[in-house]
Write an enzyme that holds these catalytic residues in place. Structure first.
Site, PDB file in Angstrom:
ATOM      1  CB  SER A 266      -0.874   0.085   1.373  1.00 46.11           C
ATOM      2  OG  SER A 266      -0.123   0.473   2.431  1.00 46.11           O
ATOM      3  CG  ASP A 267       1.576   5.831  -1.123  1.00 46.87           C
ATOM      4  OD1 ASP A 267       1.476   6.667  -1.962  1.00 46.87           O
ATOM      5  OD2 ASP A 267       2.457   5.893  -0.207  1.00 46.87           O
ATOM      6  CD1 TRP A 268       1.973   7.346   5.925  1.00 53.16           C
ATOM      7  CD2 TRP A 268       3.823   6.455   5.526  1.00 53.16           C
ATOM      8  NE1 TRP A 268       2.887   7.540   7.137  1.00 53.16           N
ATOM      9  CE2 TRP A 268       4.078   7.104   6.595  1.00 53.16           C
ATOM     10  CE3 TRP A 268       5.324   6.131   5.035  1.00 53.16           C
ATOM     11  CZ2 TRP A 268       5.035   6.950   7.694  1.00 53.16           C
ATOM     12  CZ3 TRP A 268       6.438   5.997   5.773  1.00 53.16           C
ATOM     13  CH2 TRP A 268       6.344   6.553   7.173  1.00 53.16           C
ATOM     14  CB  ALA A 269      -1.543   5.448   6.593  1.00 52.49           C
ATOM     15  CB  SER A 270      -2.878   4.210   0.622  1.00 56.57           C
ATOM     16  OG  SER A 270      -2.537   2.871   0.567  1.00 56.57           O
TER      17      SER A 270
END
Ligand code: GLC
Length: 741
Positions: A266-270
């Protein structure tokens, strides 16, 4: 046991080992492999230690203190039950300690070799510190320079982006992920991020499937085919379904159609953001949608660790899906050789920012700069007729700002600025007889105060030429740093006006993370060299170019608008039913009073701005004088089973050796969905010696002419085409050929 992982020979051994290890794992250990946690700045808290010991951490992001990295690996390998090593992730976007031009600048080199070398040096330096995974290349297509992340992109065109993105992947991953200087790459941000509304980051994107498939997805398909180790979803909302929860994108396209074998982080906390988007009610719901979509590892947030156990209990996520996710991650760890060599010995690598790396960074910067204007050939400068040279501007001597965005591990100690390089060159070439007069003029690129102008004006008045180094500080581009006005910031334009008023000839060097709206400025100065953010060795590269020790060869990977209101403006636009033409264009100031409503020509343009860009995609001047002959076609008709060759002769009528970026464009005149007025379908960067000619040819076969049609399948249709072999996208001379069934 997940046996529906498609196998390529390179993946077979790691896959078998991964499947064997999976069978020995408890459910907790499996779920632990889905978690990436943030580093703790060269420390390891007792909590992090215990999580690693219990197999609850699969990867650490943003830890580059090598002893700490080795300690983290030792805890995982020697203190956990199964000894599964960690992936150590870091953004190595355009270099590690040696910083190369920002990716948009590297794209202006149109040079796969240069881009690959830059990535491989970044990988080597990162690997020497314990990093084994990077989140690059960023291969988002964008046509909106308001978007700060255009700086990280490879520009507006899918073909150029795919070729250069592929070069980056090869540079990072080398020919085998098991090599000590290889790091896993990551194709991001999948997909459509660059279409964020109004150029604001993290935004809503409304992209038809046809546009996705013809423009946005091709670079990612290339990455998948090339074997990029990982993918990353975009933060953005794709047609109402954010990528981190978008099953169509992650399963139908990536897994089923493309048969992608790597894993998705995932992207940062996406994943946690899905609730903020309004796609889910809570973290449990987010974890379920993301897992079903096929996001294999969660970057730093805790939806998976907190909720997958009960989602499995409730059969809302099948164990088979978890097994597949874990196997993909373990497979990469085996491919990287981490089970055999989890530790890093920095002494096994060449020093960071060594001479060879700095020289490569200089060459990349030299090839990335684009000469946009050179009135009366004021460039190259010659010290023979210069006694006094003014160097002015807030970016002329700023070691940090020339590095650009995403330089976590860059070290401006190594930077060589324009001022320093110009002084060295001028002193060396005149034995100190010529004088350099330096004045910053503005404290920063955003300064509004004109208090320091006098010193700059005086420097210009004393000089035969004024070299202005201006643009954007690095913080004004990159993630979340979008601008609604893309003029030169601060009082830089006012400063330029004051220098113009001195009558001293002006050479303007611009450092920026995006195209800026510089129409008015460009009209007032004698030469413009666009350097993007050129990286550690930007100064020496720019000095060589300004004094002719190197010849400008860069060409624009993105269109420069005349004014903000033209955005989006790009070369490969559709024709519309009423295209603007020179014959119809009239500026609003020239419209006669009481002009009859239909008298202006009912066409697609703005009344207050010419319908063309300030500088078109593919444009860049040289000191050489190059001319292109007529295009030669080996045949004017061919069938889908055949191919033709198109060629031109390019003559260099100058005393400068140079490299020319020769571009192949086609236009499909009639098709079942409208096609762009031009599409880049090939390019070659070729040396042309002084006073010589070369013949350049391209092969055209039917696959090159295909597109995704109304059914969103890839098709090739017979019919007539135009072809250009050109120095940039705005050339008009073409030849016609016909593809027959
Ligand atoms: C950021 C970026 C992504 C980057 C990741 C890790 O938010 O969107 O491109 O790789 O987080 O730093």
């Amino acid at each position: 046991m997940p046996n529906d992982l498609p196998e390529s020979s390179a993946n077979r051994a790691p896959l078998i080992k991964a499947q064997a290890l999976l069978s020995a794992m408890t459910l907790d250990e499996k779920l632990g492999q889905l978690n990436q946690m943030s580093g703790q700045a060269a420390s390891i808290s007792p909590h992090l230690r215990s999580l690693i010991q219990s197999g609850q951490v699969s990867s650490i992001i943003n830890e580059v203190h090598t002893p700490t990295v080795n300690n983290l690996q030792r805890i995982a390998v020697e203190e956990s039950r199964l000894g599964v090593p960690l992936l150590i992730g870091r953004d190595v976007i355009h270099g590690f300690t040696t910083i190369f031009p920002i990716p948009l600048g590297q794209a202006a080199s149109w040079c796969e070799k240069t881009v690959e070398l830059g990535a491989s040096i970044g990988a080597t330096e990162a690997a020497s510190q314990g990093v084994n995974w990077t989140f690059a290349p960023m291969i988002d297509i964008t046509r909106d320079p308001r978007w700060g992340r255009i700086a990280e992109s490879l520009g507006e065109d899918p073909y150029l982006c795919a070729r250069l993105g592929g070069a980056m992947i090869k540079g990072f991953q080398t020919d085998s992920l098991g090599n000590s200087n290889a790091i896993a790459a990551c194709a991001k941000h999948f997909a459509g991020y660059g279409y964020s509304e109004s150029g604001r980051d993290y935004g809503f994107t409304n992209i038809s499937e046809n546009e996705l498939r013809n423009t946005v997805l091709p670079p990612f398909k290339m990455a998948s085919d090339l074997g990029v180790a990982t993918f990353m979803p975009s933060f953005s909302d794709l047609n109402g379904v954010p990528a981190s929860g978008n099953e169509w994108l992650m399963q139908q396209v990536l897994r089923t159609e493309w048969q992608y074998q790597g894993f998705v982080v995932s992207d940062w906390a996406s994943i946690k953001d899905l609730k903020v988007h309004g796609l889910t009610e809570n973290d449990e719901h987010s974890a379920m949608l993301a897992a079903k979509a096929g996001i294999d590892m969660e970057m730093v947030s805790d939806c998976y660790s907190a909720h997958l156990p009960e989602l499995l209990e409730q059969n809302k996520v099948p164990l088979s899906q978890i097994d597949l996710m874990v196997t993909r991650i373990l497979q990469l760890k085996y491919s990287l050789g981490l089970f055999d060599n989890p530790y890093t010995n920095t002494a096994d690598f060449a020093p960071l920012a060594n001479g060879e790396h700095l020289q490569a960074a200089k060459e990349a910067a030299t090839k990335s700069c684009v000469l946009l204007k050179n009135e009366a050939s004021i460039l190259p400068l010659s010290v023979k007729n210069l006694n006094n040279i003014a160097v002015i501007g807030p970016l002329a001597d700023d070691k940090y700002e020339q590095l650009g965005t995403w330089i976590f591990d860059g070290d401006d100690h190594y930077s060589v600025t324009c001022l320093s390089a110009l002084k060295d060159k001028i002193n060396e070439q005149t034995n100190g007889s010529a004088k350099v007069h330096y004045a910053k003029g503005l404290a920063t690129s955003r300064t509004l105060s004109e208090d320091d102008f006098d010193e700059a004006i005086y420097a210009a008045e004393q000089s035969d030429v004024a070299i202005l180094v201006m643009g954007e500080e690095s913080i004004l581009s990159g993630e979340a740093h979008c601008r609604s006005n893309i003029d030169l910031p601060g009082a830089q334009s006012a400063l330029i006006d004051k220098i113009v008023a001195t009558g001293t000839p002006i050479v303007l060097v611009i450092m920026a993370g995006r195209p800026l709206t510089i129409s008015d400025i460009a009209n007032k100065v004698d030469a413009v060299l666009y350097a993007w953010h050129p990286g550690t060795m930007g100064g020496p590269a720019i000095a060589d170019l300004l004094f002719g020790d190197a010849v400008p060869s860069g060409k624009l990977p993105v269109t420069f608008p005349r004014v903000l209101g033209q955005i989006p403006i790009y070369y490969s636009q559709k024709n519309s039913g009423r295209p603007a033409t020179e014959a119809t264009y009239m500026h609003q100031n020239d419209i006669p009073l009481r002009a009859v409503q239909t008298s202006l020509g009912m066409v697609s343009n703005h009344l207050d701005t010419h319908f063309t860009p300030l500088y078109p995609f593919g444009f860049g001047l040289s000191y050489a004088c190059l001319s292109y002959s007529d295009i030669h076609l080996s045949d004017e008709k061919f069938s889908k089973q055949e191919a033709i060759e198109v060629s031109v002769t390019i003559t260099n009528n100058s005393q400068y050796d140079t490299e020319e970026i020769v571009q192949l464009y086609i236009r499909d005149l009639v098709a079942s969905t409208t096609r762009p007025v031009k599409e880049l379908k090939g390019f070659k960067r070729l040396p042309i010696k002084a006073n010589s000619s070369i013949t350049v040819s391209f092969e055209i076969m039917s696959e090159l002419l295909g597109f995704y049609g109304q059914e969103n399948t890839y098709i090739t249709e017979a019919g007539k085409f135009h072809v250009w072999i050109a120095p940039h996208s705005a050339t008009s001379h073409y030849k016609e050929f016909e593809l027959i069934d």
